[in-house]
Design a protein around this motif. Sequence first.
Motif, PDB file in Angstrom:
ATOM      1  N   VAL A   1     130.282  53.738  58.889  1.00 25.11           N
ATOM      2  CA  VAL A   1     129.912  55.158  59.000  1.00 25.11           C
ATOM      3  C   VAL A   1     130.493  55.966  57.844  1.00 25.11           C
ATOM      4  CG1 VAL A   1     130.202  57.264  60.372  1.00 25.11           C
ATOM      5  CG2 VAL A   1     129.616  55.115  61.495  1.00 25.11           C
ATOM      6  N   TYR A   2     131.771  55.780  57.559  1.00 27.72           N
ATOM      7  CA  TYR A   2     132.413  56.595  56.528  1.00 27.72           C
ATOM      8  C   TYR A   2     131.868  56.252  55.139  1.00 27.72           C
ATOM      9  CZ  TYR A   2     135.667  57.097  60.442  1.00 27.72           C
ATOM     10  OH  TYR A   2     136.209  57.312  61.690  1.00 27.72           O
ATOM     11  N   ALA A   3     131.593  54.978  54.890  1.00 32.76           N
ATOM     12  CA  ALA A   3     131.041  54.592  53.596  1.00 32.76           C
ATOM     13  C   ALA A   3     129.643  55.176  53.416  1.00 32.76           C
ATOM     14  CB  ALA A   3     131.001  53.072  53.474  1.00 32.76           C
ATOM     15  N   LEU A   4     128.830  55.125  54.461  1.00 31.57           N
ATOM     16  CA  LEU A   4     127.486  55.687  54.369  1.00 31.57           C
ATOM     17  C   LEU A   4     127.555  57.187  54.114  1.00 31.57           C
ATOM     18  CD1 LEU A   4     124.447  55.197  54.554  1.00 31.57           C
ATOM     19  CD2 LEU A   4     124.609  55.486  57.035  1.00 31.57           C
ATOM     20  N   TYR A   5     128.444  57.868  54.813  1.00 25.93           N
ATOM     21  CA  TYR A   5     128.585  59.314  54.616  1.00 25.93           C
ATOM     22  C   TYR A   5     129.078  59.627  53.197  1.00 25.93           C
ATOM     23  CZ  TYR A   5     130.376  64.072  55.073  1.00 25.93           C
ATOM     24  OH  TYR A   5     130.636  65.408  54.887  1.00 25.93           O
ATOM     25  N   ALA A   6     130.009  58.820  52.692  1.00 29.65           N
ATOM     26  CA  ALA A   6     130.567  59.040  51.355  1.00 29.65           C
ATOM     27  C   ALA A   6     129.663  58.498  50.251  1.00 29.65           C
ATOM     28  CB  ALA A   6     131.954  58.418  51.265  1.00 29.65           C
ATOM     29  N   GLU A   7     128.477  58.049  50.632  1.00 32.89           N
ATOM     30  CA  GLU A   7     127.435  57.594  49.708  1.00 32.89           C
ATOM     31  C   GLU A   7     127.766  56.275  49.024  1.00 32.89           C
ATOM     32  OE1 GLU A   7     126.190  60.790  47.139  1.00 32.89           O
ATOM     33  OE2 GLU A   7     126.310  62.266  48.760  1.00 32.89           O
ATOM     34  N   ASP A   8     128.594  55.448  49.674  1.00 27.62           N
ATOM     35  CA  ASP A   8     128.814  54.080  49.203  1.00 27.62           C
ATOM     36  C   ASP A   8     127.871  53.182  50.012  1.00 27.62           C
ATOM     37  OD1 ASP A   8     129.661  51.601  48.362  1.00 27.62           O
ATOM     38  OD2 ASP A   8     131.807  52.049  48.565  1.00 27.62           O
ATOM     39  N   ILE A   9     126.613  53.233  49.658  1.00 30.05           N
ATOM     40  CA  ILE A   9     125.568  52.558  50.427  1.00 30.05           C
ATOM     41  C   ILE A   9     125.764  51.044  50.402  1.00 30.05           C
ATOM     42  CG2 ILE A   9     123.082  52.323  50.771  1.00 30.05           C
ATOM     43  CD1 ILE A   9     124.186  55.170  51.072  1.00 30.05           C
ATOM     44  N   ASP A  10     126.180  50.514  49.268  1.00 31.45           N
ATOM     45  CA  ASP A  10     126.359  49.058  49.152  1.00 31.45           C
ATOM     46  C   ASP A  10     127.406  48.551  50.134  1.00 31.45           C
ATOM     47  OD1 ASP A  10     124.436  48.903  47.194  1.00 31.45           O
ATOM     48  OD2 ASP A  10     125.872  48.928  45.528  1.00 31.45           O
ATOM     49  N   LEU A  11     128.510  49.281  50.257  1.00 27.92           N
ATOM     50  CA  LEU A  11     129.555  48.852  51.189  1.00 27.92           C
ATOM     51  C   LEU A  11     129.061  48.944  52.628  1.00 27.92           C
ATOM     52  CD1 LEU A  11     132.379  47.967  51.928  1.00 27.92           C
ATOM     53  CD2 LEU A  11     133.140  50.360  51.721  1.00 27.92           C
ATOM     54  N   ALA A  12     128.390  50.030  52.972  1.00 30.04           N
ATOM     55  CA  ALA A  12     127.870  50.166  54.335  1.00 30.04           C
ATOM     56  C   ALA A  12     126.903  49.040  54.661  1.00 30.04           C
ATOM     57  CB  ALA A  12     127.181  51.517  54.494  1.00 30.04           C
ATOM     58  N   ARG A  13     126.043  48.706  53.721  1.00 31.58           N
ATOM     59  CA  ARG A  13     125.069  47.631  53.936  1.00 31.58           C
ATOM     60  C   ARG A  13     125.777  46.285  54.089  1.00 31.58           C
ATOM     61  NH1 ARG A  13     119.708  47.905  53.030  1.00 31.58           N
ATOM     62  NH2 ARG A  13     119.989  49.871  51.902  1.00 31.58           N
ATOM     63  N   THR A  14     126.819  46.060  53.291  1.00 31.88           N
ATOM     64  CA  THR A  14     127.567  44.802  53.386  1.00 31.88           C
ATOM     65  C   THR A  14     128.228  44.660  54.748  1.00 31.88           C
ATOM     66  OG1 THR A  14     127.984  44.735  51.005  1.00 31.88           O
ATOM     67  CG2 THR A  14     129.481  43.486  52.407  1.00 31.88           C
ATOM     68  N   ILE A  15     128.797  45.744  55.249  1.00 35.88           N
ATOM     69  CA  ILE A  15     129.446  45.697  56.550  1.00 35.88           C
ATOM     70  C   ILE A  15     128.442  45.318  57.641  1.00 35.88           C
ATOM     71  CG2 ILE A  15     130.551  47.095  58.348  1.00 35.88           C
ATOM     72  CD1 ILE A  15     132.460  46.432  56.113  1.00 35.88           C
ATOM     73  N   ILE A  16     127.256  45.900  57.605  1.00 39.53           N
ATOM     74  CA  ILE A  16     126.247  45.606  58.631  1.00 39.53           C
ATOM     75  C   ILE A  16     125.766  44.167  58.517  1.00 39.53           C
ATOM     76  CG2 ILE A  16     123.993  46.252  59.572  1.00 39.53           C
ATOM     77  CD1 ILE A  16     126.291  48.297  59.967  1.00 39.53           C
ATOM     78  N   ARG A  17     125.499  43.723  57.326  1.00 36.14           N
ATOM     79  CA  ARG A  17     124.986  42.353  57.148  1.00 36.14           C
ATOM     80  C   ARG A  17     126.018  41.305  57.539  1.00 36.14           C
ATOM     81  NH1 ARG A  17     121.679  43.255  51.449  1.00 36.14           N
ATOM     82  NH2 ARG A  17     119.638  43.666  52.417  1.00 36.14           N
ATOM     83  N   THR A  18     127.273  41.539  57.219  1.00 33.43           N
ATOM     84  CA  THR A  18     128.299  40.547  57.568  1.00 33.43           C
ATOM     85  C   THR A  18     128.672  40.612  59.049  1.00 33.43           C
ATOM     86  OG1 THR A  18     130.058  42.082  56.882  1.00 33.43           O
ATOM     87  CG2 THR A  18     129.271  40.493  55.244  1.00 33.43           C
ATOM     88  N   ALA A  19     128.336  41.718  59.723  1.00 33.10           N
ATOM     89  CA  ALA A  19     128.653  41.834  61.151  1.00 33.10           C
ATOM     90  C   ALA A  19     127.920  40.783  61.976  1.00 33.10           C
ATOM     91  CB  ALA A  19     128.303  43.231  61.658  1.00 33.10           C
ATOM     92  N   GLU A  20     126.780  40.319  61.505  1.00 32.83           N
ATOM     93  CA  GLU A  20     126.010  39.332  62.250  1.00 32.83           C
ATOM     94  C   GLU A  20     126.858  38.087  62.523  1.00 32.83           C
ATOM     95  OE1 GLU A  20     121.778  40.689  60.168  1.00 32.83           O
ATOM     96  OE2 GLU A  20     122.721  38.779  59.642  1.00 32.83           O
ATOM     97  N   ARG A  21     127.447  37.527  61.477  1.00 30.62           N
ATOM     98  CA  ARG A  21     128.243  36.297  61.622  1.00 30.62           C
ATOM     99  C   ARG A  21     129.709  36.599  61.915  1.00 30.62           C
ATOM    100  NH1 ARG A  21     124.793  32.195  62.532  1.00 30.62           N
ATOM    101  NH2 ARG A  21     122.903  32.582  61.326  1.00 30.62           N
ATOM    102  N   ARG A  22     130.214  37.657  61.259  1.00 36.36           N
ATOM    103  CA  ARG A  22     131.631  37.957  61.356  1.00 36.36           C
ATOM    104  C   ARG A  22     132.025  38.488  62.724  1.00 36.36           C
ATOM    105  NH1 ARG A  22     134.568  42.577  57.681  1.00 36.36           N
ATOM    106  NH2 ARG A  22     136.714  41.845  57.857  1.00 36.36           N
ATOM    107  N   ARG A  23     131.121  39.229  63.352  1.00 38.00           N
ATOM    108  CA  ARG A  23     131.431  39.831  64.648  1.00 38.00           C
ATOM    109  C   ARG A  23     130.634  39.193  65.782  1.00 38.00           C
ATOM    110  NH1 ARG A  23     136.184  41.481  63.286  1.00 38.00           N
ATOM    111  NH2 ARG A  23     136.171  42.913  61.511  1.00 38.00           N
ATOM    112  N   ILE A  24     129.308  39.262  65.705  1.00 37.91           N
ATOM    113  CA  ILE A  24     128.498  38.813  66.843  1.00 37.91           C
ATOM    114  C   ILE A  24     128.722  37.338  67.132  1.00 37.91           C
ATOM    115  CG2 ILE A  24     126.136  38.510  67.692  1.00 37.91           C
ATOM    116  CD1 ILE A  24     125.371  41.022  66.137  1.00 37.91           C
TER     117      ILE A  24
END
Length: 404
Positions: free
Chosen positions: A259-282
């Motif tokens: 959330v904070y990266a997306l708000y601060a316009e670091d789109i690449d970091l926000a996207r990386t967090i979501i993509r890695t959540a699939e394996r890293r979290r779920i």
Amino acid sequence: MTGFITRHLFLSLLAILLVTPALAGTNLPDTIVLSPTILYQTKRQILQRDPAIRPAYENFINEAKQALDASIESVTLKKKAGPSNDRHDYWSLSPDWWPNPAIKNGLPYVQHPGEANPEASSDIYDRSRLSRMARQATTLALAWYFTGDELYASKSTALIMAWCSDSSTRVNPNMLYAHSRLGVAEGHHTGIIETRDLIRVVDAALILEPSHAWSKSTSRKIKKWFSAYVQWLMHSEFGRREAESRDEHGTWFDAQVAVYALYAEDIDLARTIIRTAERRRIVRQIMPDGSMPYALKQPRSRNATFSTLEAYAILSSVGERLGLDLWNWADPVGPSIRQALDFAAPYLNPKKKWPHGTTGVFNPYRYVPLFRRAALVYKDNRYLDYLNELPKAHGARDNSILFY
């Protein structure tokens, strides 16, 4: 001195406003977690005086009026600084650590797993201040969006600026002294979970952008603070350790960074967090039957389970903004967010015995938004049926019906 500064900040903002309420938010609000479409739909219902939402709306406006009269919160208001001797540093007590009864001064504190020490929520520390600020700022921002009354926008803006940007009152962008264990440790990485309240502040800031109280300069300052906090989360020792957690702490860490990266316009970091959540979290946290073993091991396992689901919902909301569908992602062998939700859902009702270990005090109403959102995402009213098992008097006035 601090009280004068914050009052002066509020009055200065108020002085530049048009005091006559105007129709605000003619476009969809650019929120991240709250659904822009739902907020816009609710606004139309309010303007049409829809009786279906009238009780909830009236209750909400009463809360907004109370927030107008509330004091502006700041970490600099605590009576004494924490271990750093800097009042700008956030300081909180680890909630399940208590004075040692065997020692006169109570030091070192000892842990009582699952038992909340009321001292942690006192104004000696900053935890309650953060919670109040986030709740009030969000309520006021939404009240402005629904009514167009700039008084709400002015107070919400003042609250956010006092916490994040005013040089005399702002909090330093770190959590080095959160979850202090007196006599044992000045801070602990688990304290990072407390800034999840700032996720709501991000949505409040985005809602306020078209208001007269907000400005491009304000946006730059607030985004600069969140960018600095993201850098600390990603590169500090505490951040690294929290990210490695496999329970709710790790999931909430990801939700915050996204959330904070997306708000601060670091789109690449926000996207990386979501993509890695699939394996890293779920995959790592959810079993094929939907259970989350790391949550079930916690002293308050029902709370930990539902809290983790709440964090998953926020990650999924960020994914929606980025065109990544985390809600429906599933591993080939089965684990998915929906399976975890279905595993826990029957036990939202606190009258039902939790069969998975200790539970402690459980407040189901915190998770009502989660179930409303799930009903929309999965197009399944079964999730609303679980809400119908809760006391109906509360449901009629439940504010979440306005936002989800």
